[in-house]
Design a protein around this motif. Structure first.
Motif, mmCIF file in Angstrom:
data_model
loop_
_atom_site.group_PDB
_atom_site.id
_atom_site.type_symbol
_atom_site.label_atom_id
_atom_site.label_comp_id
_atom_site.label_asym_id
_atom_site.label_seq_id
_atom_site.Cartn_x
_atom_site.Cartn_y
_atom_site.Cartn_z
ATOM 1 N N SER A 184 0.809 -1.287 0.156
ATOM 2 C CA SER A 184 -0.054 -0.190 -0.071
ATOM 3 C C SER A 184 0.759 1.179 0.065
ATOM 4 O O SER A 184 0.290 2.286 -0.216
ATOM 5 C CB SER A 184 -1.033 -0.018 1.171
ATOM 6 O OG SER A 184 -0.361 0.075 2.515
ATOM 7 N N GLU A 185 2.128 1.259 0.054
ATOM 8 C CA GLU A 185 3.006 2.301 -0.096
ATOM 9 C C GLU A 185 3.058 2.528 -1.523
ATOM 10 O O GLU A 185 3.623 3.743 -1.798
ATOM 11 C CB GLU A 185 4.305 1.835 0.636
ATOM 12 C CG GLU A 185 4.410 1.826 2.096
ATOM 13 C CD GLU A 185 5.732 1.178 2.603
ATOM 14 O OE1 GLU A 185 6.737 0.978 1.868
ATOM 15 O OE2 GLU A 185 5.676 0.885 3.742
ATOM 16 N N LYS A 186 2.705 1.585 -2.404
ATOM 17 C CA LYS A 186 2.802 2.071 -3.943
ATOM 18 C C LYS A 186 1.176 2.455 -4.305
ATOM 19 O O LYS A 186 0.270 2.110 -3.360
ATOM 20 C CB LYS A 186 2.908 0.855 -4.528
ATOM 21 C CG LYS A 186 4.237 0.080 -4.007
ATOM 22 C CD LYS A 186 5.533 1.109 -4.202
ATOM 23 C CE LYS A 186 6.622 0.303 -3.690
ATOM 24 N NZ LYS A 186 7.991 1.197 -3.762
ATOM 25 N N LEU A 187 1.104 3.176 -5.390
ATOM 26 C CA LEU A 187 -0.158 3.601 -5.856
ATOM 27 C C LEU A 187 -1.058 2.536 -6.235
ATOM 28 O O LEU A 187 -2.401 2.472 -5.915
ATOM 29 C CB LEU A 187 -0.011 4.610 -7.025
ATOM 30 C CG LEU A 187 0.711 6.029 -6.603
ATOM 31 C CD1 LEU A 187 0.759 6.740 -7.759
ATOM 32 C CD2 LEU A 187 -0.561 6.771 -5.564
ATOM 33 N N ALA A 188 -0.468 1.626 -7.037
ATOM 34 C CA ALA A 188 -1.028 0.381 -7.430
ATOM 35 C C ALA A 188 -0.258 -1.021 -7.619
ATOM 36 O O ALA A 188 0.884 -0.517 -7.874
ATOM 37 C CB ALA A 188 -1.955 1.018 -8.980
ATOM 38 N N GLY A 189 -1.003 -1.971 -7.025
ATOM 39 C CA GLY A 189 -0.017 -3.070 -7.283
ATOM 40 C C GLY A 189 -0.677 -4.063 -6.588
ATOM 41 O O GLY A 189 -1.890 -3.990 -5.900
ATOM 42 N N ALA A 190 0.061 -5.159 -6.484
ATOM 43 C CA ALA A 190 -0.649 -6.573 -5.703
ATOM 44 C C ALA A 190 0.682 -7.373 -5.309
ATOM 45 O O ALA A 190 1.565 -7.393 -5.802
ATOM 46 C CB ALA A 190 -1.378 -7.212 -6.885
ATOM 47 N N VAL A 191 0.159 -8.162 -4.183
ATOM 48 C CA VAL A 191 1.224 -9.040 -3.552
ATOM 49 C C VAL A 191 0.431 -10.395 -3.204
ATOM 50 O O VAL A 191 -0.628 -10.032 -2.733
ATOM 51 C CB VAL A 191 2.046 -8.374 -2.456
ATOM 52 C CG1 VAL A 191 1.093 -7.943 -1.397
ATOM 53 C CG2 VAL A 191 3.033 -9.557 -1.852
ATOM 54 N N ALA A 196 5.353 -10.064 -5.938
ATOM 55 C CA ALA A 196 4.481 -8.600 -5.942
ATOM 56 C C ALA A 196 4.596 -7.921 -7.242
ATOM 57 O O ALA A 196 5.744 -8.319 -8.122
ATOM 58 C CB ALA A 196 5.563 -7.999 -4.884
ATOM 59 N N LEU A 197 3.747 -7.099 -7.568
ATOM 60 C CA LEU A 197 3.562 -6.287 -8.742
ATOM 61 C C LEU A 197 3.373 -4.905 -8.549
ATOM 62 O O LEU A 197 2.470 -4.905 -7.812
ATOM 63 C CB LEU A 197 2.449 -6.789 -9.716
ATOM 64 C CG LEU A 197 2.216 -5.773 -10.733
ATOM 65 C CD1 LEU A 197 3.130 -5.928 -11.896
ATOM 66 C CD2 LEU A 197 0.908 -6.269 -11.298
ATOM 67 N N VAL A 198 4.176 -4.057 -8.995
ATOM 68 C CA VAL A 198 3.749 -2.754 -8.753
ATOM 69 C C VAL A 198 3.672 -1.954 -9.939
ATOM 70 O O VAL A 198 4.444 -2.203 -10.991
ATOM 71 C CB VAL A 198 5.021 -1.953 -7.805
ATOM 72 C CG1 VAL A 198 4.533 -0.476 -7.714
ATOM 73 C CG2 VAL A 198 5.189 -2.469 -6.752
ATOM 74 N N VAL A 199 2.290 -1.619 -10.223
ATOM 75 C CA VAL A 199 1.835 -1.344 -11.598
ATOM 76 C C VAL A 199 2.553 0.024 -11.890
ATOM 77 O O VAL A 199 2.381 1.028 -11.050
ATOM 78 C CB VAL A 199 0.399 -0.985 -11.696
ATOM 79 C CG1 VAL A 199 -0.205 -0.462 -13.163
ATOM 80 C CG2 VAL A 199 -0.312 -2.393 -11.357
ATOM 81 N N HIS A 200 3.361 0.173 -13.077
ATOM 82 C CA HIS A 200 3.929 1.586 -13.284
ATOM 83 C C HIS A 200 4.980 1.840 -12.248
ATOM 84 O O HIS A 200 5.263 3.001 -11.694
ATOM 85 C CB HIS A 200 3.104 2.573 -13.790
ATOM 86 C CG HIS A 200 2.102 2.333 -14.939
ATOM 87 N ND1 HIS A 200 2.559 2.148 -15.934
ATOM 88 C CD2 HIS A 200 0.708 2.370 -14.837
ATOM 89 C CE1 HIS A 200 1.550 1.738 -16.757
ATOM 90 N NE2 HIS A 200 0.569 1.915 -16.615
ATOM 91 N N ALA A 204 11.252 -1.308 -6.802
ATOM 92 C CA ALA A 204 9.671 -1.162 -6.710
ATOM 93 C C ALA A 204 9.240 -2.384 -5.727
ATOM 94 O O ALA A 204 8.390 -2.460 -4.751
ATOM 95 C CB ALA A 204 8.904 -0.737 -7.666
ATOM 96 N N ALA A 205 9.415 -3.729 -6.436
ATOM 97 C CA ALA A 205 8.637 -4.899 -6.011
ATOM 98 C C ALA A 205 9.313 -5.509 -5.064
ATOM 99 O O ALA A 205 8.889 -6.373 -4.201
ATOM 100 C CB ALA A 205 8.189 -5.567 -7.034
ATOM 101 N N ALA A 206 10.675 -5.698 -5.170
ATOM 102 C CA ALA A 206 11.425 -6.736 -4.310
ATOM 103 C C ALA A 206 11.464 -6.351 -3.015
ATOM 104 O O ALA A 206 11.115 -7.228 -2.140
ATOM 105 C CB ALA A 206 12.890 -6.721 -4.616
ATOM 106 N N PRO A 207 11.389 -5.007 -2.339
ATOM 107 C CA PRO A 207 11.260 -4.776 -1.016
ATOM 108 C C PRO A 207 9.999 -5.265 -0.470
ATOM 109 O O PRO A 207 9.912 -5.692 0.676
ATOM 110 C CB PRO A 207 11.343 -3.167 -1.009
ATOM 111 C CG PRO A 207 12.085 -2.783 -2.224
ATOM 112 C CD PRO A 207 11.715 -3.943 -3.278
#
Lengths: 371, 678
Positions: B293-300, B613-617, B624-627
């Motif tokens: 949720s620290e990212k704008l859009a994504g999923a884990v 994990a995926l961080v969209v854009h 972005a995703a590895a952490p």
């Protein structure tokens, strides 16, 4: 000679002999059941309607005793005057009458309200009895002779129906017709009148207002109008049937206690009674009213003259038609009309009228011993 | 004057009197006959009709089954609330004092304007649209007598103010308004488990009319998404019924007389909905959600590699499911549905993306399956590859690369070269990709999974995108290759567990309200035999370990101190994405930025968990995703000495009995006979 004043026997013995104990017993029984029932219909409340009814019963009983004491000859003399007084009251109603639910039927006397149309029921009996006493039975075949009683009945009946109070108007016609028939009206004329009635109803049918015609439709199939005009009829039938053989017990009829039965005080007290007392109770009430009617007919046959005899017939007719039409209405045998059940229905004028009638009956009863 | 001479005349009347007696007797006999019919013969019929009059059936709503995580933390429960019912058509008469009194008989009439306005004034509408919607419903009830004659749910979840305001005016609002106690859904964790629990909504008119056998009533709530929707039939329970004494106005008789109560049928208890225990671990879910949720859009997604149990799945942004229990302002709703961040979409399963370099493990497996391919052969990376007239770029000039190094460095040129050599033709890649579960729904079940795409030449031809170079792009997870986060988790789970493609699942077990086990899920493998050769797996595993642990690995900077993680970064180029006219600018949201992926499993020597994990854009996978993935793995496998919370129950270990905080539950989720991690 006034037997109450001039009889050499003791006062109490005189009273005992002057009073018709059959009438008193039957009346007391009916009144007792009626008051218990009215209390049930009012959810066990002794004040209000029941108290009013009891006051009128007390007043009516006194009036009854007074009438009992009046000599029949005096009644005979006063008959037309009383009738005239009644018609006079009826004529006042359109001008000074109190309007309730679009019907103008009552005259106010202080805090009391009286219904002249009710009084008229017993007054027409007095007047007709006098007329028919004067006219021999064979004269009744003369149609010209019938014009006077015809007008005598139709005038108040028309006034009453105009109020509007169709039920009481019809009651007046029924009682009067019964009286004329008992007085010896020719069978031919009876049938002629009955056919005329049928024909006039048939013709009147097309002139009837929609709501009046609807009343007949509802009577024929109330389930079609179960939510509206048929509601009363259906709920009354349910109440009666729900009573079963032994009844639900006092104030334990669901139909009445939970408010499903409309008009439990005036038009449908018999339904309340039927639910709480069952077939046992309703049969008892039928027996009481029938006994009263038949006793009146018996007195008629024992009366010392035509006047007394016809008075008894008139009172018998009054009770008979009220009881039968009201109960038949509850049992969906006839369309709903505002005809009350004597003493069961709350209403002072009606109680007073019926008590006056019983007074007349006892007066005749007393006079037959002194012939 | 009366004279006695008429005595003779009296005798004449005798026959008339006799006839009268007979007439009177017959009349009363007729009445007696009718009474006998009604009160004796048909008494039972009228008895039933009288009961139908005063006995009123009331539905007793079944409490909806609750949803728990594996440790018994509630994720969805019920709370009591007040519901407003409105009747549009009623029988009534006007009170002399100007009020309205309901009556048992008479014609039904529609609600008058004054009453409608009065009701409207008592409710706190959140916006005009809310008010219009409510007004629309009231108007519908006023117009349609068939609907309006019954009390219909008009508004749920009244606030205390609204409740008090309406309750104190019930006299005036008679027969139109009624407040009944009801229950609403409550999600203690809100957004944290939004896509897992899903949310509730009003039953649609299509369901009501199309499937009457389901027994829903107008205004009922049904699961719209997530577990709430998928397991609706288990959760909803069955309506019960109780009976009450009502008077002619259909009002409950408060102090019903004993004889009336005695004739009521016995209460039918509702059958409560069944409780669902998820495989989800709320602690892990919290870590995962907070990280993403620290990212704008994504999923884990975090999954047990031995069983397919989903331990955490989160997608951002999302909407708190509790919001759906109240009216939502139209403006807010519009903002959500117009948002390019797609808050309604569960990005773990409901949307597919280019998998980018995470797909290289698939390409590597295909290559290893080619007998002519030598994994130790070094291919020179010059930073680009020329194919036909096109130039395919790489991120760096990597120099000579073998397969393992190509994975570690995420060298595109190496895979371009294999594609040019036709080792990685679409025809050869497709069966391997499908065997690994790509291009098909994983079978998780919730939230309308998408299939993703595994391109074939026919597919490309159909799409009109076929060209010679497409297999080069496909080889590195671009082109037309699309996959969901959950699918990538299944692929890496298969690599981790030695080649078994698992069906991920979220529901651990279902119990009735009185704790009887109704359903218990079993791990499911797509195929009996592993889809990987052991030596192939070892080569790829070595590469994935290198990605995180080799100094030149793309995710080396994100490695954990105490846990050896094997993983693969992915940085999927998105090219130019469409942007709607007038779309609001969102700070930090760059639709031309790459999708950042990271897929990993750990511990490397004895894998337990796969996390993707995926961080969209989001930019590069490593940054972005590895952490995100590392935080989840660290929490799951990290130092447990300070842990006081219960750990997830291992697969096959029975749940602790109620009231017993079983020690065995502290064994970490190993499963399939493997030991827990020390």
């Amino acid at each position: 000679m006034n037997p109450l004043l001039d009889d050499p026997r003791s006062w109490s013995a005189r009273l005992r002999h002057s009073i018709d104990w059959v009438v008193i017993t039957l009346t007391a029984a009916i009144v007792t059941l009626a008051v218990i029932n009215l209390n049930s219909a009012g959810d066990g409340d002794w004040s209000g309607r029941v108290a009013t009814q009891l006051r009128w019963i007390g007043l009516g009983s006194m009036a009854m005793l007074v009438v009992t004491a009046i000599d029949l000859r005096a009644v005979y003399r006063l008959a037309y005057a009383a009738y005239g007084f009644g018609v006079g009251l009826l004529l006042l109603v359109p001008f000074f009458g109190i309007k309730v639910n679009n019907a103008q039927r009552w005259l106010g006397v202080g805090d009391y309200r009286i219904q002249p149309s009710e009084l008229m029921k017993v007054l027409i009996v007095l007047a007709l009895a006098r007329f028919l006493h004067d006219a021999a039975a064979k004269e009744l075949s003369n149609l010209r002779r019938l014009v006077v009683p015809f007008v005598m009945v139709l005038l108040p009946a028309a006034l009453i129906i105009r109020q509007p109070d169709l039920g009481t108007g019809i009651m007046l016609l029924l009682v009067s017709f019964s009286l004329v028939v008992a007085a010896g009206l020719r069978v031919r004329i009876i049938f002629a009148v009955l056919s005329a009635a049928v024909v006039s109803v048939a013709i009147g049918w097309s002139y009837m207002e929609n709501y009046q015609r609807r009343r007949i439709d509802v009577w024929l199939d109330p389930e079609l109008y179960a939510d509206t005009d048929g509601y009363q009829t259906i709920q009354a039938m349910i109440s009666v049937g729900n009573g079963g053989f032994f009844g639900r017990g006092l104030s334990q009829g669901s139909q009445n206690a939970l408010g499903f039965l409309p008009e439990p005080y005036t038009d449908f007290p018999f339904a309340v009674f039927a639910e709480e007392w069952g077939f046992v109770g309703t049969a008892m009430v039928l027996v009481l009213f029938m006994s009263l009617t038949l006793w009146a007919v018996n007195l008629a046959s024992q009366a010392s003259d035509r006047f007394g005899s016809l008075l008894c017939v008139g009172v018998a007719a009054l009770f008979f038609w009220h009881a039968v039409v009201n109960i038949a209405m509850v049992l969906q045998l006839v369309p709903v009309s505002g005809i009350t059940l004597p003493f069961f229905s709350a209403g002072g004028s009606n109680v007073l009228t019926m008590m006056l009638g019983l007074g007349v009956l006892m007066s005749v009863s007393r006079s037959r011993h002194s012939r | 004057m009366i004279s006695l001479h008429q005595k003779d005349d009296l005798r004449e009347l005798r026959p008339r009197f006799q006839a009268t007696v007979i007439f009177v007797a017959l009349a009363f006999l007729a009445l007696a006959g009718r009474l006998c019919q009604l009160q004796v013969l048909e008494a039972d019929h009228y008895d039933r009709r009288a009961e139908r009059n005063f006995i009123d059936k009331v539905d007793v709503e079944a409490p909806r089954g609750r949803i728990y995580d594996i440790q018994g933390h509630p994720l969805a429960t019920n709370r009591s609330s007040y519901t407003l019912y409105i009747t549009g058509w009623a029988r009534f008469r006007l009170d002399p004092e100007g009020g309205v009194v309901s009556t048992p008989e008479g014609k039904r009439e529609a609600m008058d304007d004054t009453t409608r306005d009065r009701i409207l004034s008592l409710i706190d509408f959140i916006d005009e649209a809310d008010r219009d919607k409510f007004l629309g419903l009231v108007e519908e009830l006023r117009v349609d007598e068939a609907k309006g004659r019954y009390a219909q749910i008009a508004r749920r979840n009244l606030s205390w103010e609204e409740y008090a305001r309406i309750e104190s005016r019930l006299e005036v609002l008679d027969p139109w308004v009624e407040i009944r106690e009801s229950s609403r859904r409550f999600y203690p964790e809100g957004v944290l488990t939004a896509f897992v629990t899903g949310q509730m909504g009003n039953v649609s008119s299509r369901t009501l009319e199309g499937s009457p056998h389901l027994g829903y009533r107008l205004g009922d709530r049904v699961g719209q998404t997530g577990i709430e929707r998928q397991w609706e039939n288990y959760l909803r329970g069955r309506l019960g019924a109780r009976w009450r004494v009502v008077d002619a106005r259909r009002r409950e008789v408060g102090d019903a007389p004993g004889w009336a109560v005695d004739s009521l049928p016995p209460v039918q208890d509702p059958i409560p909905g069944q409780d669902i225990y998820l495989t989800l671990d709320l602690d892990l879910q919290t870590v995962a959600y907070e990280a993403v949720s620290e990212k704008l859009a994504g999923a884990v997604v975090a999954m047990d590699i031995n069983t397919g149990r989903v331990l955490a799945t989160a997608s951002v942004p999302t909407v708190d499911p509790n919001r759906y229990e109240q009216p939502i302002p139209l403006a807010e709703w519009k903002a959500w549905s117009d948002s390019p961040l797609k808050p309604f979409i569960d990005k773990a399963v409901q949307e597919h993306f280019f998998p980018g370099s995470t797909y290289k493990v698939v390409s590597a497996l295909v290559a290893l399956g080619d007998p002519e391919f030598d994994p130790d052969e070094e291919i020179e990376c010059e930073g680009y590859v020329k194919f036909g007239k096109r130039k395919f770029r790489d991120t760096h000039v990597h120099g000579p690369m073998n397969l393992e190094q190509a994975l570690v460095h995420s060298c595109n040129s190496y895979f371009y070269e294999l594609a040019i050599r036709n080792t990685l033709s679409l025809e050869r890649v497709e069966p391997v990709a499908r065997a690994l579960g790509l291009g098909e729904r994983t079978g998780l079940g919730i939230n309308g999974e998408v299939k993703g795409t595994v391109p074939t030449e026919e597919f490309e031809a159909r799409e009109g995108t076929y060209q010679g170079g497409v297999r080069l792009n496909s080889a590195i997870g671009q082109g037309n290759v699309k996959a969901t986060v959950m699918q990538i988790a299944v692929v890496y789970g298969a690599i981790a567990n030695g080649g078994y493609v698992l069906t991920p699942y979220l529901v651990d077990r279902i119990e009735t309200n009185d704790k009887k086990l109704v359903f218990s899920s079993q791990p499911q493998r797509r195929s009996e035999a592993p889809v990987l050769d052991a030596s192939d797996r070892a080569r790829i595993h070595a590469g994935l370990v290198g990605v995180v642990n080799h100094e030149e690995g793309t995710a080396y900077s994100e490695r954990l101190d105490n846990i050896v993680v094997a993983g693969k970064t992915g940085t999927a180029q998105v090219g130019r994405e469409y942007r709607t006219e007038g779309e609001t600018e969102i700070e930090g949201w760059d639709t031309t930025a790459d999708h950042a992926w990271f897929a990993a499993y750990a511990p490397a020597d004895d894998p337990q968990i796969v996390v993707v994990a995926l961080v969209v854009h989001g930019g590069t996978g490593a940054d972005a995703a590895a952490p995100i993935v590392m935080r989840v793995i660290d929490h799951y496998l990290g130092d447990t000495s300070s842990e006081t919370e219960l750990r997830p129950r291992a697969y096959g270990v029975p749940p602790p009995l109620p009231g017993q905080q079983g020690d065995e539950a502290s064994v970490r989720g190993g499963g399939l006979g493997k030991e827990g991690v020390p």
